[in-house]
Design a protein around this motif. Structure first.
Motif, mmCIF file in Angstrom:
data_model
loop_
_atom_site.group_PDB
_atom_site.id
_atom_site.type_symbol
_atom_site.label_atom_id
_atom_site.label_comp_id
_atom_site.label_asym_id
_atom_site.label_seq_id
_atom_site.Cartn_x
_atom_site.Cartn_y
_atom_site.Cartn_z
ATOM 1 N N ALA A 107 0.832 -1.203 0.000
ATOM 2 C CA ALA A 107 0.000 0.000 0.000
ATOM 3 C C ALA A 107 0.869 1.257 0.000
ATOM 4 O O ALA A 107 0.577 2.228 -0.712
ATOM 5 N N ALA A 108 1.948 1.234 0.770
ATOM 6 C CA ALA A 108 2.853 2.388 0.811
ATOM 7 C C ALA A 108 3.505 2.618 -0.547
ATOM 8 O O ALA A 108 3.647 3.770 -0.991
ATOM 9 N N GLU A 110 2.234 1.909 -3.429
ATOM 10 C CA GLU A 110 1.211 2.510 -4.288
ATOM 11 C C GLU A 110 1.053 3.996 -3.999
ATOM 12 O O GLU A 110 0.972 4.809 -4.917
ATOM 13 N N CYS A 111 1.014 4.355 -2.718
ATOM 14 C CA CYS A 111 0.883 5.771 -2.341
ATOM 15 C C CYS A 111 2.104 6.575 -2.798
ATOM 16 O O CYS A 111 1.968 7.721 -3.240
ATOM 17 N N LEU A 114 1.726 7.407 -6.352
ATOM 18 C CA LEU A 114 0.814 8.533 -6.517
ATOM 19 C C LEU A 114 1.561 9.859 -6.363
ATOM 20 O O LEU A 114 1.293 10.824 -7.070
ATOM 21 N N LEU A 115 2.527 9.885 -5.455
ATOM 22 C CA LEU A 115 3.315 11.089 -5.192
ATOM 23 C C LEU A 115 4.575 11.181 -6.065
ATOM 24 O O LEU A 115 5.409 12.054 -5.860
ATOM 25 N N PHE A 122 0.246 4.659 -10.083
ATOM 26 C CA PHE A 122 -0.706 4.445 -9.007
ATOM 27 C C PHE A 122 -1.987 3.839 -9.557
ATOM 28 O O PHE A 122 -2.489 4.249 -10.593
ATOM 29 N N VAL A 124 -5.724 2.487 -7.840
ATOM 30 C CA VAL A 124 -6.534 2.287 -6.639
ATOM 31 C C VAL A 124 -6.905 0.810 -6.472
ATOM 32 O O VAL A 124 -7.012 0.319 -5.349
ATOM 33 N N LEU A 127 -4.105 -0.824 -4.671
ATOM 34 C CA LEU A 127 -4.155 -0.436 -3.268
ATOM 35 C C LEU A 127 -5.197 -1.269 -2.518
ATOM 36 O O LEU A 127 -4.930 -1.808 -1.437
#
Length: 146
Positions: A107-108, A110-111, A114-115, A122, A124, A127
């Motif tokens: 999950a981290a 993936e986040c 996103l950044l 990314f 969802v 995630l």
């Protein structure tokens, strides 16, 4: 009690193996051959066998979800089940802590995508596939008291 834990442990290991093998099979049979896993396959001398299997699966079309996100959920589930079987006698909090490691790393990552802090795109669905097995495990361990 001990016999039921033994059966639970065996069942967890079997389901962990099925999830792991299914996720690997999706990659080996249906994903592009440029992934890092194919370097390992070739180094082990398994390239021709995998290529033959891939050729036999050419007519099968998987949805984008099954192709790109489902393996993440299967691997996350496999890890959680493996930890559950290894730590079956440990306190619930310890099992939850160790079971959460891979889902939260996924999950981290993936986040971080996103950044733009981590390579990749990314998604969802990815995630959700990382975190949903952990959520289900938390609910089950709470209500079943395993």
């Amino acid at each position: 009690m001990k016999g039921s834990q033994s059966a639970e442990r065996k069942l967890s290991v079997v389901f962990a193996a099925v999830c792991l093998i299914t996720g690997i099979a999706i990659y080996l049979l249906f994903r592009d051959r440029h992934h890092l896993v194919f370097t390992l396959v070739d180094a082990l001398g398994l390239g021709p066998a995998v290529d033959a299997l891939r050729a036999s699966c050419r007519g099968i079309r998987l949805s984008e979800f099954c192709l790109f996100s489902l393996p993440d959920g299967l691997w996350s589930t496999s890890y959680i089940l493996a930890i559950h079987s290894l730590w079956i006698n440990a306190p619930r909090r310890s099992r939850l802590l160790w079971a959460s490691v891979i889902p939260f790393i996924g999950a981290a990552s993936e986040c971080m995508q996103l950044l733009s802090l981590f390579p990749g795109q990314f998604d969802v669905a990815d995630l959700i596939c990382y975190l949903l097995p952990m959520l289900i495990y938390c609910i089950l361990t709470h209500y079943i008291k395993t």
